[in-house]
Design an enzyme around this catalytic site. Structure first.
Site, PDB file in Angstrom:
ATOM      1  N   PHE A 140     -10.358  39.159  14.936  1.00 18.27           N
ATOM      2  CA  PHE A 140     -10.692  39.971  16.112  1.00 18.27           C
ATOM      3  C   PHE A 140     -10.059  39.299  17.328  1.00 18.27           C
ATOM      4  CE2 PHE A 140     -12.912  41.390  19.833  1.00 18.27           C
ATOM      5  CZ  PHE A 140     -13.015  42.754  19.617  1.00 18.27           C
ATOM      6  N   ASP A 225      -6.712  31.290  19.337  1.00 20.78           N
ATOM      7  CA  ASP A 225      -7.532  32.161  20.172  1.00 20.78           C
ATOM      8  C   ASP A 225      -8.902  31.502  20.304  1.00 20.78           C
ATOM      9  OD1 ASP A 225      -9.247  34.071  21.206  1.00 20.78           O
ATOM     10  OD2 ASP A 225      -8.381  35.733  20.086  1.00 20.78           O
ATOM     11  N   LYS A 254     -13.597  34.725  28.725  1.00 16.18           N
ATOM     12  CA  LYS A 254     -15.061  34.774  28.672  1.00 16.18           C
ATOM     13  C   LYS A 254     -15.720  33.734  29.578  1.00 16.18           C
ATOM     14  CE  LYS A 254     -15.340  37.037  24.149  1.00 16.18           C
ATOM     15  NZ  LYS A 254     -15.669  38.365  24.668  1.00 16.18           N
TER      16      LYS A 254
END
Length: 400
Positions: A140, A225, A254
């Site tokens: 993801f 990531d 984030k």
């Protein structure tokens, strides 16, 4: 207005691209949130790890409001007095040599795809328009057309094609598969150190070290990531540190702003990011002074308040407590730091009902991949807070 009114209004006017729990939050502080009717909940999701520093951290809030009163946006047509210091501070903290700021995690992923492709053509001398990037099954990395195109989750792709070519998917955690997939046209390997949305999947010991060796051997850019795993979530500043490696490119987002304002960054070196020339890539809001001021303070909070170390200590404690629960529904408890997944057996009836039961007991978490409950509270959580949580989690995991 009560909870039902807000839910009804949202369902009437909003697109149905989410399936949230039916709680309407109106206030947050630290690890706690309150709904519109005054009920208090412990947040064990942290906005998918965007709020590592806790809700409404006063230091970050102050940085936001002070900067917002001075200057919010110039675009990159002009320079601003927050961008350079942000570059210097994040590079110093992360041992990076160059940074490119964007707004969201998906934008950071799109940016690195462009960068490593161009690096492949200019530095590795791959034939034009033939560069390949290897990704992992169950990944993801975001929701753009290009990114969902190399997902193996059919729900993310159905009805959205055609997709961008140039990607090859291999099993996660299998270094031999990576070695077999590399060709002379391979320019990058994009991987999560821990697959968060995939169900908190942790690769075998030594996997990332072997991937690092293979990428070095074949002149392939290793891209980690760390948008969810980075900035303290796993008990290290970056999850790569558990394996003693350094990626060629690291993606962060984030928690880079503590949940106050969208900002992401591609961290690398001049060899990779130096391929961009003026006019070839950009963003109106990328690197804006408000985002940079917020990120600078958010990073200081992580380090000066020892949140990374706390994540390691409290994560170990939380895992011990979860492993002590004797439930017929639990298949496995796994995690690093405060990134924890409880996988349930198929006979448990799915994770959603357990998350709903916990909500009614004052604890918010979210299912992922149907059978996994993810626990990822803000990194400011303490031992007594975990004890409070376990008084609710234990009985719920044992319910019929």
């Amino acid at each position: 207005m009560d909870t039902r009114h807000f839910i009804k209004t949202e369902d009437k006017y909003g697109a149905r691209n989410y399936h949230p729990l039916d709680v309407v939050i109106s206030k947050g502080n630290g690890i706690w949130v309150w709904d519109v009717e005054g009920n208090k909940y412990m947040d064990c999701l942290s906005a998918y790890s965007a709020i590592n520093q806790g809700h409404c951290h006063p230091r970050i809030q102050k940085a936001l409001t002070e900067q917002a009163s001075r200057l919010t946006l110039t675009s990159r047509a002009f320079r601003n007095n927050q961008l350079g210091p942000f570059y210097e501070e994040i590079c110093s903290l992360t041992r990076s040599h160059m940074v490119l700021p964007m707004n969201s995690g998906a934008e950071a992923v799109e940016t690195v795809i462009k960068a490593v492709r161009k690096w492949g053509y200019t530095n590795k001398k791959v034939a034009l328009d033939s560069a390949e990037i290897i990704v992992c099954n169950n990944n993801f990395h975001g929701r753009t057309i290009t990114i969902v195109g190399f997902s193996t989750e059919e729900q993310y792709k159905e009805g959205f094609g055609p997709f961008t070519p140039g990607f090859k998917s291999i099993p996660f955690g299998d270094a031999d598969a990576l070695e077999a997939a590399i060709t002379p046209n391979t320019v990058g390997f994009l991987v999560e150190p821990i697959q968060g949305e995939g169900g908190v999947i942790i690769p075998p010991d030594g996997y990332l070290q072997r991937c690092r060796e293979l990428c070095t051997q074949h002149n392939v850019i290793l891209i980690l990531d760390e948008i969810q795993t980075g900035l303290g979530r796993t008990g290290k500043l970056f999850a790569e540190e558990h394996d003693g490696i350094e990626a060629d490119v690291t993606l962060v987002g984030k928690a880079l702003s503590g949940g106050f304002y969208p900002i992401s960054a591609v961290l690398s070196n001049a060899e990779v990011l130096g391929v961009f020339m003026p006019g070839e890539h950009g963003s109106t809001f990328g690197g804006n002074p408000l985002a940079c001021a917020v990120a600078r303070e958010a990073l200081k909070v992580l380090t000066e308040e020892n949140l990374v170390e706390n994540a390691a200590t409290m994560g170990n404690y939380f895992m011990q407590k979860l492993n002590a629960v004797h439930s017929p529904h639990i298949a496995e408890v796994r995690g690093k730091g405060l990134m924890i997944g409880v996988e349930l057996k198929p006979s448990a009836g799915g994770a959603r009902r357990f998350c709903e039961a916990l909500m009614h007991k004052g604890l918010l978490c979210k299912e992922t991949h149907e059978h996994v409950i993810r626990f990822a509270p803000p990194l400011v959580i303490g031992r007594e807070d975990i004890d409070w949580a376990m008084e609710r989690i234990g009985p719920v995991l044992c319910m019929e």
